[in-house]
Structure formats: C-alpha cells, structure tokens
Write an enzyme that holds these catalytic residues in place. Structure first.
Site, PDB file in Angstrom:
ATOM      1  N   PRO A 115     -12.809  42.655 119.289  1.00 15.69           N
ATOM      2  CA  PRO A 115     -11.800  43.360 120.094  1.00 15.69           C
ATOM      3  C   PRO A 115     -12.031  44.872 120.096  1.00 15.69           C
ATOM      4  CG  PRO A 115     -10.777  41.817 118.556  1.00 15.69           C
ATOM      5  CD  PRO A 115     -12.218  41.901 118.182  1.00 15.69           C
ATOM      6  N   ASP A 116     -11.564  45.557 121.136  1.00 21.82           N
ATOM      7  CA  ASP A 116     -11.671  47.010 121.235  1.00 21.82           C
ATOM      8  C   ASP A 116     -10.685  47.640 120.254  1.00 21.82           C
ATOM      9  OD1 ASP A 116     -11.396  49.741 121.990  1.00 21.82           O
ATOM     10  OD2 ASP A 116     -12.160  49.266 123.981  1.00 21.82           O
ATOM     11  N   CYS A 159     -21.984  68.825  79.017  1.00 21.41           N
ATOM     12  CA  CYS A 159     -21.415  68.530  77.699  1.00 21.41           C
ATOM     13  C   CYS A 159     -21.396  67.032  77.415  1.00 21.41           C
ATOM     14  CB  CYS A 159     -20.006  69.102  77.603  1.00 21.41           C
ATOM     15  SG  CYS A 159     -18.896  68.485  78.896  1.00 21.41           S
ATOM     16  N   HIS A 205     -22.559  97.895  94.570  1.00 23.49           N
ATOM     17  CA  HIS A 205     -21.698  96.796  95.024  1.00 23.49           C
ATOM     18  C   HIS A 205     -21.263  96.994  96.474  1.00 23.49           C
ATOM     19  CE1 HIS A 205     -19.026  99.849  93.296  1.00 23.49           C
ATOM     20  NE2 HIS A 205     -18.038  99.355  94.029  1.00 23.49           N
TER      21      HIS A 205
END
Length: 418
Positions: free
Chosen positions: A320-321, A164, A80
């Site tokens: 529109p912006d 399931c 490990h």
C-alpha cells in the site's frame, strides 16, 4: 567538498584542547587538507603533551600555533584577534570541561579561551570527556548556555568505549561528522549560519525497505539512505529535534551520530514506526524508498528455482502507498513532504508528478531524476530536482551535492510555510 583554488579556499581555525581524544585530530587535519581547506591549528598546553606540533604543521601545511605564541614579540596584532579575523570557520575539537567553563564565563586566560571569546564567526564544537565529567551538573549547565550561542553548531559527544575503559557518553564525535558539519557551515558563504528550526520536531524516513521472498531471497531497491540521513543532519544542524526512521544503510554509519534513529526492515515495520511518531512532528519528510511488492506467505525454507514462479504468482501483493495512508491523519499545523524518483524528461514526468501529490495528500513533492550520469543513488552522487506543491509551485534546484540539496530543500519548504 573540495574548493577550486587557493583563492577560494575556506579558512579553518582548528582549536585543540587537552583531552586524550586529541590524538584523533591529526587524521581530521589530514582529511580536511585533502579536501583543500586551508587549516591553521592551535594547541593548548595540555594538548601539546598528547600530540606533536610538528605533525600538525606538516599535515596542515601551516605552522602549528602554541600557547606561548600568544604574546610573541613578532606580533603586530594580538594573536587571538588576528586568528579570529583570519578564519572563515572555527572548530574546537576536542572541547574539554575546563575550556568550556572558561568560554561561557568569559574567562580569557590562555590563547584558546581568548580566541573563543573574541570570535563571532561560526564555530563547530566537539566535546570529549569522561562520562561522569560530562554528566556533571555544572558541565551540563555550561553546555546548555553554550548551545544558546547563535554562532555555535554543537555536536553531542558519542557513546562507546572511553579511554578510561568505561562505556558511556563522552567520546569525541567522529571525524567524518565534524567534516560534514564543516561542509554544512561552508554552504552558507556570505549568509550567516542560523538555527532557524529551534523547537521544531522533524520526522524523516530514508533508505530502502526489504520484503522476504523465502529464506534466501528478498525484494528491495537501490536506495542507500544518504538523502534521508543528510536531511536529518541538516535539520539537526539548524536546531531541530530529529527522528530518522530508515532501512539498512549503505553509507558510513558514523554519519548517523547524534540523531535519534530507528532501523526498520519491511514496509510493515515502517508503518508501525510512523504510527508511533507521526502525531508529534511539525514536518514529515517521506524519503524512504518503499518496495512496491511483497510476498504474503512467510516461509522458513528456500523455494526451489523450478517452483519460484508458482510461489511468486500465488503470493504476490502490492505494498500500500504509505504516504497516502499516513496523510489521512495529517494535522493542519503539520507539513508533509513526499519524494518521487523519475526517469526521462521533467516535461514528460510533470503530469504524473502533479497527480501524485494530490493522490498522496502531501503538501510538497520533490521529484529528482535518477537516469542521469553521476546522479541518483549513493552518498557521493549529486542530485537536482523540482519541488512541487498542490498549487502552481515548481521550484528547480540545480545539480549540486546532496548536503547542499538537503539544505536548499529545507530552506525552500520552511520559507513557504512561515
């Protein structure tokens, strides 16, 4: 994100535990091997009953490691520890309730729990279990504790049809999203992965808007939504709460998993969505490519071709912006970022870009060229660009993948606004 050579390969340790979702992992291993990652797989006892170690060995080009290998006589170092030291990045997929409980309580019984507890490298977590198990108070408390680990990038389980036959939360996150998280972690190289956007709310727009002409035609543009999506996922990976407002996406929708998102169609839809969300965000990225034009009249008929010019001339209107309008309600503690695609040289575009940032009322504007080969639209395209502010900032990000660009852009913006 293919690595160039064996010497530069990113080493990925893939931990597989005993959920039925483990059957999807061989495909993930195959994907990562094709992208030139070096992969070693570790199977738990229960996962070994679901997928064959030989399959993982062949797909990863490395021997699959089993629980029984932990204390093999051939080991000169505890396995490990050796595996934790070997890896650059770890993935645990699927993560079961049992392994989660062992991890957060420090129970090192078994090879995979031992690796998890010994590990200090970045790790991507992909839980999978039945809905009732996932929603169990003890599981949720364990998961909450896990998300506080600094080296953990946790992907929420998905919603859908489970093994399931129930429909609910608990599916393992899509393989493509796990790979995207891996690419994100790999960007950091020697820099530690950090959740530097915790407790921040980020609102991002992306993709194109579409304006109806008649029953058969509409006005739109080439934006795929990829950049906005990658900004969203990168911000989420870094700990932010993200909301993504987008037009129709022309990319893999699995990559939207885990993000709260709203799909819109028209510029009016976009304005309504922003009006509902803008006051709550800390950062706002206006990446959507809004159609410049719309038709004022609404018709359910298809206009004959010989009358389309007249219809357009009589009903044509500029949109529109939106960023300029939204910026009027900007709070002092909010940061607004605009985006600007351009053609030609940056020298020619610079004056227009600087005018735009003032006109739109945002804090930053990112300008990227779309007329260079391999750059511009789509998930796989690379991009470069320049970040401007209202003063004299002009920060260049060289041509790179869109996920790297998204990460660098966010890093630059939050560093300037600390």
């Amino acid at each position: 994100m293919k690595t160039k050579s064996n010497d530069s390969k990113i080493k990925v340790l893939l931990l597989i535990t005993g959920s039925i979702a483990a059957v999807r992992i061989p495909l993930l291993v195959s994907q990562l091997a094709k992208e030139n990652y070096e992969i070693r797989c570790v199977l738990s006892k229960n996962a070994e009953k679901l997928i064959k170690p030989l399959s993982l060995s062949i797909l990863s080009r490395n021997p699959c490691i089993l629980e029984d290998d932990q204390w093999s006589n051939s080991q000169s170092t505890p396995l490990h520890i050796e595996l934790s030291n070997w890896a650059d990045i770890l993935i645990i997929a699927p993560l079961t309730a049992t392994t989660l409980a062992k991890w957060v309580t420090g129970n090192a019984e078994g090879l995979i729990p031992s690796i998890l507890i010994a590990n200090i490298k970045p790790i991507i977590v992909a839980p999978a279990m039945n809905t009732q198990m996932w929603l169990n108070k003890a599981v949720q408390e364990n998961y909450k504790n896990l998300k506080n680990y600094e080296n953990v990038l946790s992907l929420q389980p998905s919603e859908g049809l489970l093994a399931c036959d129930a429909i609910g939360i608990g599916k393992i996150p899509p393989n493509n999203l796990i790979q995207l998280a891996l690419e994100f972690i790999a960007l950091h190289k020697q820099n530690e992965y950090r959740k530097d956007l915790l407790n921040k709310e980020i609102l991002i727009t992306g993709g194109c808007t579409s304006e109806k002409i008649d029953a058969a035609r509409h006005i739109t543009n080439r934006s795929s939504g990829a950049m906005g999506l990658l900004l969203s996922q990168v911000a989420r990976f870094r700990g932010a709460q993200v909301k993504y407002v987008h037009g129709p996406l022309k990319i893999d929708k699995n990559l939207t998993d885990g993000i709260k998102r709203y799909e819109i169609e028209t510029s009016v839809d976009l304005i309504r969505a922003l009006d509902n969300e803008i006051s709550n965000c800390d950062y706002f990225f206006m990446n959507a490519a809004v159609s410049d034009f719309k038709i004022t009249s609404d018709t359910s008929a298809k206009i004959p071709k010989n009358k389309i010019n007249e219809h357009l001339n009589q009903n044509f209107e500029l949109v529109p912006d939106i960023l300029k309008t939204i910026s009027k309600s900007k709070k002092d503690n909010q940061v607004f970022v605009g985006f600007c695609a351009f053609t030609g040289s940056i020298e020619e575009a610079r004056i227009t870009i600087k005018e735009k940032i003032i006109q739109k009322g945002c804090d930053f504007l990112f300008a990227n060229p779309i007329d260079l080969e391999g750059q511009g639209f789509g998930f796989l395209a690379q991009n470069e660009g320049w970040l401007f502010d209202t003063n004299n900032l002009e920060h260049y990000i060289k041509k790179t993948s869109k996920i790297d660009l998204a990460n660098k852009l966010i890093t630059q913006i939050i560093s300037l606004k600390k």
